[in-house]
Motif scaffolding. Structure first.
Motif, PDB file in Angstrom:
ATOM      1  N   ARG A 125       0.842  -1.198   0.000  1.00 38.91           N
ATOM      2  CA  ARG A 125       0.000   0.000   0.000  1.00 38.91           C
ATOM      3  C   ARG A 125       0.871   1.240   0.000  1.00 38.91           C
ATOM      4  NH1 ARG A 125      -2.752  -0.484   5.937  1.00 38.91           N
ATOM      5  NH2 ARG A 125      -4.004  -1.901   4.729  1.00 38.91           N
ATOM      6  N   PRO A 126       0.313   2.366  -0.407  1.00 37.03           N
ATOM      7  CA  PRO A 126       1.091   3.611  -0.405  1.00 37.03           C
ATOM      8  C   PRO A 126       1.468   4.024   1.014  1.00 37.03           C
ATOM      9  CG  PRO A 126      -1.107   3.934  -1.387  1.00 37.03           C
ATOM     10  CD  PRO A 126      -1.032   2.539  -0.907  1.00 37.03           C
ATOM     11  N   MET A 127       2.549   4.786   1.135  1.00 41.89           N
ATOM     12  CA  MET A 127       3.002   5.242   2.455  1.00 41.89           C
ATOM     13  C   MET A 127       1.921   6.053   3.162  1.00 41.89           C
ATOM     14  SD  MET A 127       6.984   6.115   1.682  1.00 41.89           S
ATOM     15  CE  MET A 127       7.380   6.562   3.349  1.00 41.89           C
ATOM     16  N   ALA A 128       1.107   6.765   2.414  1.00 38.97           N
ATOM     17  CA  ALA A 128       0.044   7.573   3.009  1.00 38.97           C
ATOM     18  C   ALA A 128      -0.972   6.709   3.754  1.00 38.97           C
ATOM     19  CB  ALA A 128      -0.659   8.390   1.935  1.00 38.97           C
ATOM     20  N   ALA A 129      -1.051   5.425   3.407  1.00 34.70           N
ATOM     21  CA  ALA A 129      -2.001   4.516   4.046  1.00 34.70           C
ATOM     22  C   ALA A 129      -1.305   3.532   4.987  1.00 34.70           C
ATOM     23  CB  ALA A 129      -2.776   3.751   2.976  1.00 34.70           C
ATOM     24  N   ALA A 130      -0.055   3.814   5.370  1.00 32.03           N
ATOM     25  CA  ALA A 130       0.728   2.888   6.198  1.00 32.03           C
ATOM     26  C   ALA A 130       0.047   2.555   7.524  1.00 32.03           C
ATOM     27  CB  ALA A 130       2.113   3.468   6.464  1.00 32.03           C
ATOM     28  N   GLY A 131      -0.634   3.494   8.127  1.00 29.17           N
ATOM     29  CA  GLY A 131      -1.254   3.274   9.428  1.00 29.17           C
ATOM     30  C   GLY A 131      -2.674   2.737   9.376  1.00 29.17           C
ATOM     31  N   ASP A 132      -3.211   2.557   8.183  1.00 32.70           N
ATOM     32  CA  ASP A 132      -4.583   2.054   8.062  1.00 32.70           C
ATOM     33  C   ASP A 132      -4.673   0.602   8.533  1.00 32.70           C
ATOM     34  OD1 ASP A 132      -5.105   4.487   6.947  1.00 32.70           O
ATOM     35  OD2 ASP A 132      -5.461   3.733   4.919  1.00 32.70           O
ATOM     36  N   PRO A 133      -5.797   0.218   9.108  1.00 33.00           N
ATOM     37  CA  PRO A 133      -5.961  -1.184   9.532  1.00 33.00           C
ATOM     38  C   PRO A 133      -5.981  -2.122   8.331  1.00 33.00           C
ATOM     39  CG  PRO A 133      -7.995   0.056   9.871  1.00 33.00           C
ATOM     40  CD  PRO A 133      -6.968   1.029   9.388  1.00 33.00           C
ATOM     41  N   ALA A 134      -5.627  -3.383   8.577  1.00 35.91           N
ATOM     42  CA  ALA A 134      -5.637  -4.394   7.516  1.00 35.91           C
ATOM     43  C   ALA A 134      -6.364  -5.630   8.018  1.00 35.91           C
ATOM     44  CB  ALA A 134      -4.210  -4.752   7.119  1.00 35.91           C
ATOM     45  N   ARG A 135      -7.158  -6.236   7.151  1.00 37.56           N
ATOM     46  CA  ARG A 135      -7.851  -7.479   7.492  1.00 37.56           C
ATOM     47  C   ARG A 135      -6.935  -8.650   7.198  1.00 37.56           C
ATOM     48  NH1 ARG A 135     -12.292  -7.306   9.250  1.00 37.56           N
ATOM     49  NH2 ARG A 135     -14.263  -8.113   8.710  1.00 37.56           N
ATOM     50  N   CYS A 136      -6.968  -9.634   8.061  1.00 35.43           N
ATOM     51  CA  CYS A 136      -6.197 -10.858   7.860  1.00 35.43           C
ATOM     52  C   CYS A 136      -6.786 -11.615   6.672  1.00 35.43           C
ATOM     53  CB  CYS A 136      -6.228 -11.647   9.168  1.00 35.43           C
ATOM     54  SG  CYS A 136      -6.662 -13.359   9.126  1.00 35.43           S
ATOM     55  N   PRO A 137      -5.996 -12.450   6.005  1.00 32.93           N
ATOM     56  CA  PRO A 137      -6.499 -13.207   4.848  1.00 32.93           C
ATOM     57  C   PRO A 137      -7.680 -14.117   5.185  1.00 32.93           C
ATOM     58  CG  PRO A 137      -4.105 -13.431   5.029  1.00 32.93           C
ATOM     59  CD  PRO A 137      -4.575 -12.689   6.222  1.00 32.93           C
ATOM     60  N   TYR A 138      -7.866 -14.412   6.472  1.00 35.75           N
ATOM     61  CA  TYR A 138      -8.981 -15.265   6.896  1.00 35.75           C
ATOM     62  C   TYR A 138     -10.175 -14.452   7.373  1.00 35.75           C
ATOM     63  CZ  TYR A 138      -5.388 -18.742   6.400  1.00 35.75           C
ATOM     64  OH  TYR A 138      -4.380 -19.524   5.882  1.00 35.75           O
ATOM     65  N   GLY A 139     -10.127 -13.125   7.175  1.00 38.48           N
ATOM     66  CA  GLY A 139     -11.272 -12.265   7.453  1.00 38.48           C
ATOM     67  C   GLY A 139     -11.307 -11.625   8.822  1.00 38.48           C
ATOM     68  N   HIS A 140     -10.328 -11.872   9.672  1.00 40.00           N
ATOM     69  CA  HIS A 140     -10.323 -11.276  11.008  1.00 40.00           C
ATOM     70  C   HIS A 140      -9.866  -9.816  10.937  1.00 40.00           C
ATOM     71  CE1 HIS A 140      -9.293 -15.674  11.815  1.00 40.00           C
ATOM     72  NE2 HIS A 140     -10.575 -15.525  12.136  1.00 40.00           N
ATOM     73  N   ALA A 141     -10.468  -8.975  11.744  1.00 38.53           N
ATOM     74  CA  ALA A 141     -10.153  -7.549  11.720  1.00 38.53           C
ATOM     75  C   ALA A 141      -9.151  -7.132  12.788  1.00 38.53           C
ATOM     76  CB  ALA A 141     -11.433  -6.738  11.893  1.00 38.53           C
ATOM     77  N   ASP A 142      -8.911  -7.971  13.793  1.00 34.54           N
ATOM     78  CA  ASP A 142      -8.017  -7.609  14.900  1.00 34.54           C
ATOM     79  C   ASP A 142      -6.577  -7.926  14.524  1.00 34.54           C
ATOM     80  OD1 ASP A 142      -7.038  -6.808  17.321  1.00 34.54           O
ATOM     81  OD2 ASP A 142      -7.734  -8.566  18.418  1.00 34.54           O
ATOM     82  N   THR A 143      -5.934  -6.981  13.820  1.00 33.83           N
ATOM     83  CA  THR A 143      -4.557  -7.168  13.378  1.00 33.83           C
ATOM     84  C   THR A 143      -3.674  -6.067  13.930  1.00 33.83           C
ATOM     85  OG1 THR A 143      -4.926  -5.919  11.343  1.00 33.83           O
ATOM     86  CG2 THR A 143      -5.284  -8.304  11.241  1.00 33.83           C
ATOM     87  N   VAL A 144      -2.375  -6.326  13.924  1.00 31.73           N
ATOM     88  CA  VAL A 144      -1.410  -5.345  14.384  1.00 31.73           C
ATOM     89  C   VAL A 144      -0.289  -5.250  13.343  1.00 31.73           C
ATOM     90  CG1 VAL A 144      -0.127  -7.033  15.775  1.00 31.73           C
ATOM     91  CG2 VAL A 144       0.035  -4.624  16.328  1.00 31.73           C
ATOM     92  N   LYS A 145       0.158  -4.024  13.081  1.00 32.39           N
ATOM     93  CA  LYS A 145       1.248  -3.802  12.139  1.00 32.39           C
ATOM     94  C   LYS A 145       2.555  -4.140  12.841  1.00 32.39           C
ATOM     95  CE  LYS A 145       3.360  -0.186   9.436  1.00 32.39           C
ATOM     96  NZ  LYS A 145       3.428   1.248   9.270  1.00 32.39           N
ATOM     97  N   LEU A 146       3.403  -4.913  12.174  1.00 33.17           N
ATOM     98  CA  LEU A 146       4.676  -5.315  12.754  1.00 33.17           C
ATOM     99  C   LEU A 146       5.762  -4.321  12.374  1.00 33.17           C
ATOM    100  CD1 LEU A 146       4.540  -9.129  11.946  1.00 33.17           C
ATOM    101  CD2 LEU A 146       3.930  -7.982  14.085  1.00 33.17           C
TER     102      LEU A 146
END
Length: 77
Positions: free
Chosen positions: A19-40
């Motif tokens: 994703r673009p750097m401007a969207a670096a902090g946006d949340p991401a969904r896991c490939p299995y559909g879970h929304a509770d993710t954390v950026k490493l």
């Protein structure tokens, strides 16, 4: 485009998102559909050899030993 690593807190899957750097902090969904993710925190490893004709990089010389105290070497009289 930068790639960001995420981990799902629910299923522990680690995945990457481009994703673009401007969207670096946006949340991401896991490939299995879970929304509770954390950026490493991503790390970069640099290595290799010096190119021919160039001197190898060396560590900086050690700082001279001082006398201690607040200024570290007796310079504050």
């Amino acid at each position: 485009m930068p790639r960001y690593d995420f981990r799902c807190r629910q299923c522990s899957t680690t995945f990457e998102v481009d994703r673009p750097m401007a969207a670096a902090g946006d949340p991401a969904r896991c490939p299995y559909g879970h929304a509770d993710t954390v950026k490493l925190l991503s790390t970069v490893a640099l290595g290799g050899r010096a190119a021919s004709g160039r001197a190898p990089m060396t560590a900086a010389p050690a700082a001279p030993a001082g006398g201690g105290g607040c200024c570290g070497g007796g310079c504050c009289g």
